[in-house]
Design an enzyme around this catalytic site. Structure first.
Site, short mmCIF file in Angstrom:
data_model
loop_
_atom_site.label_atom_id
_atom_site.label_comp_id
_atom_site.label_asym_id
_atom_site.label_seq_id
_atom_site.Cartn_x
_atom_site.Cartn_y
_atom_site.Cartn_z
N PHE A 1 50.87 40.04 39.21
CA PHE A 1 50.63 41.27 38.46
C PHE A 1 49.25 41.89 38.76
O PHE A 1 48.88 42.90 38.16
CB PHE A 1 50.82 41.04 36.95
CG PHE A 1 52.27 40.99 36.51
CD1 PHE A 1 53.31 41.34 37.38
CD2 PHE A 1 52.62 40.61 35.22
CE1 PHE A 1 54.64 41.29 36.98
CE2 PHE A 1 53.95 40.57 34.80
CZ PHE A 1 54.96 40.91 35.69
N ARG A 2 48.49 41.27 39.68
CA ARG A 2 47.28 41.90 40.24
C ARG A 2 46.15 42.18 39.26
O ARG A 2 45.27 42.98 39.57
CB ARG A 2 47.63 43.24 40.93
CG ARG A 2 48.79 43.17 41.92
CD ARG A 2 48.42 42.43 43.16
NE ARG A 2 49.43 42.57 44.21
CZ ARG A 2 49.74 41.60 45.05
NH1 ARG A 2 49.12 40.42 45.00
NH2 ARG A 2 50.63 41.80 45.99
N ASN B 1 46.16 34.43 42.77
CA ASN B 1 45.42 35.05 43.89
C ASN B 1 44.91 36.44 43.51
O ASN B 1 45.23 37.44 44.12
CB ASN B 1 46.29 35.11 45.16
CG ASN B 1 47.59 35.89 44.98
OD1 ASN B 1 48.16 35.91 43.90
ND2 ASN B 1 48.06 36.52 46.04
N ASP C 1 58.77 36.52 43.32
CA ASP C 1 57.56 36.71 44.13
C ASP C 1 57.16 38.20 44.13
O ASP C 1 56.79 38.75 45.16
CB ASP C 1 57.74 36.20 45.57
CG ASP C 1 56.40 36.01 46.28
OD1 ASP C 1 55.35 36.22 45.65
OD2 ASP C 1 56.42 35.65 47.47
O1 DOR Z 1 54.11 38.30 50.86
C1 DOR Z 1 53.33 37.78 50.08
N1 DOR Z 1 52.61 38.51 49.21
N2 DOR Z 1 53.18 36.46 50.10
C2 DOR Z 1 52.21 35.85 49.40
O2 DOR Z 1 52.09 34.67 49.48
C3 DOR Z 1 51.28 36.61 48.55
C4 DOR Z 1 51.89 37.87 48.17
C5 DOR Z 1 50.86 38.83 47.60
O3 DOR Z 1 50.13 38.42 46.69
O4 DOR Z 1 50.82 39.97 48.04
ZN ZN Z 2 53.72 34.84 45.81
ZN ZN Z 3 53.60 32.48 48.26
#
Ligand code: DOR
Ligand code: ZN
Ligand code: ZN
Length: 411
Positions: free
Chosen positions: A58-59, A89, A278
């Site tokens: 969700f950034r 991340n 994802d």
């Molecule tokens: O395609 C992806 N996008 N794979 C990831 O592992 C991270 C994700 C992202 O956070 O954009």
């Molecule tokens: Zn991911």
């Molecule tokens: Zn991933």
């Protein structure tokens, strides 16, 4: 009783006609007959458990131009997802207790659905395991993140009752960069996934989950180790031949049609534990040039509806979908959700399997503003309820920002 609903509901693995009593956000009873004099709401739609998406980005904090916890959770709600687990991340990465607590405050303020938060493995592992219970390890670099493995850290997580999800790609097997989807599949080839999954067997024993497994060989390797397997909808519904350019760029890449078929076969056999989107929103203008496009596909809103359409087409059983989208994810997070059962949270979605819609970007709610599934048929929920409160009623959002509660997955 705050509310009694009556209709056909998915209970104990099948559709049954039942009265469901809801009070204080929980399912108080599930009965065949109801003789009381409280008002009963008759529902024509089929009542299913709310979905739980164990893998979203969700950034927030850091990249709220792409998504934030309110837009992400609202988009989830429209897709029948009533709880999510959000990846670490971020900017800054969620690797310290301090960053974790800050992110938790943000999510509490903005989320309209319940949420769990992953952490990376840093120094304060005991505390973080106590707080969140779920961790993510990237075995290759990806958006905002580099490869990092600490065997000691992994041991500590497991010793303290935590779980770890792995992004499985091994950079040693990466080729040279590419300009289209088949090239991207070669660039980060199946061997990279298989070998990365294989390397998990060298790590300490514990509850390991292989995220977004995308290849036939990867699946076989994960199964042979007894790992929990998660698959993403884009690997089920798309392959490298899709005319998507940068919009289909994702890590791990879209694979061949053979891989896609193998994933469906495994799914039907019951070999996939979790479906998770994802959801990785990036903006349209970032995705137009293939080479520069950041990898990632939005999908939290379309996952359950795509799968429900597959159910209505007879391509997969409803029970397999519910097991992988609701029941097992709830068990993973140690919450009483994912089932229509006494004592469980009243997280419910109501759908009409005859109401098949074609996915259109203008009907979606993520800040990403696009979807690789445009034109695909889907069954979107008509009403969505979280802990007894309507988030979506007659396809309108009436949820409240900040009502979502934190889920600690610690055992
Ligand atoms: O395609 C992806 N996008 N794979 C990831 O592992 C991270 C994700 C992202 O956070 O954009
Ligand atoms: Zn991911
Ligand atoms: Zn991933």
């Amino acid at each position: 009783m705050k509310m009694i609903i009556h209709g056909t509901a998915y209970i104990d693995g099948e559709l049954q006609n039942r009265y469901i009593g809801i009070k204080d956000g929980k399912i108080k009873f599930v009965k065949k007959h109801y003789k009381g004099n409280e008002k009963v709401k008759e529902l024509e739609e089929i009542i299913l458990p709310g979905g739980i998406d164990l893998h979203v980005h969700f950034r927030d904090p850091g990249q709220t131009e792409k998504e934030d916890f309110f837009t992400g959770s609202k988009s989830a709600a429209f897709g029948g997802i009533t709880a999510v687990a959000d990846m670490p991340n971020n900017h800054p990465p969620i690797k310290t207790l301090d960053n974790f607590e800050k992110k938790l405050e943000i999510a509490k303020e903005k989320s309209c659905i319940d949420f769990a938060l992953y952490s990376l493995i840093g120094d304060e592992i005991e505390d973080l395991t106590e707080r969140t219970g779920i961790f993510k390890i990237y075995l290759s670099s990806s958006t905002n993140i580099g490869k990092e493995i600490s065997e000691d850290g992994i041991k500590k997580v497991f010793e303290n009752g935590g779980k770890i999800a792995f992004h499985c790609e091994d950079e040693q097997y990466f080729g040279s960069s590419s300009e289209d989807l088949p090239g991207y599949n070669q660039f980060r080839p199946p061997e990279s996934e298989v070998n990365s999954i294989r390397s998990l067997s060298d790590l300490p024993e514990g509850p390991k989950r292989a995220c977004h497994v995308s290849t036939k060989e990867g699946l076989m390797e994960a199964k042979s180790q007894g790992l929990a397997v998660e698959v993403a909808p884009h690997h089920l519904f798309l392959n490298e031949e899709a005319f998507l350019g940068g919009f289909g760029k994702v890590n791990p890449p879209l694979r061949t049609q053979d891989d896609q078929i193998a994933l469906w076969e495994s799914y039907e056999r019951g070999d996939i534990e979790f479906l998770a989107s994802d959801h990785a929103p990036h903006l349209e203008n970032e995705k137009t040039e293939f080479v520069d496009a950041p990898p990632g596909i939005p999908g939290v809103e379309t996952m359950y509806p795509l799968l429900l359409n597959s159910v209505s087409m007879g391509n997969i059983s409803l029970s397999t979908v519910i097991e992988t989208i609701a029941e097992r994810p709830a068990e993973y997070l140690n919450v009483k959700k994912g089932k229509i059962k006494e004592g469980y949270d009243a997280d419910l979605v109501m759908v009409d399997f005859r109401r098949i819609e074609s996915i259109k970007r203008e009907n979606l709610h993520s800040k990403a503003g696009w979807s690789p599934f445009e034109g695909f048929n889907a069954v979107f929920p008509i009403h969505v309820m979280s802990r007894g409160e309507y988030l979506i009623k007659d396809n309108e959002f009436i949820g409240e920002k900040g009502r979502g509660e934190f889920i600690s997955a610690k055992i």
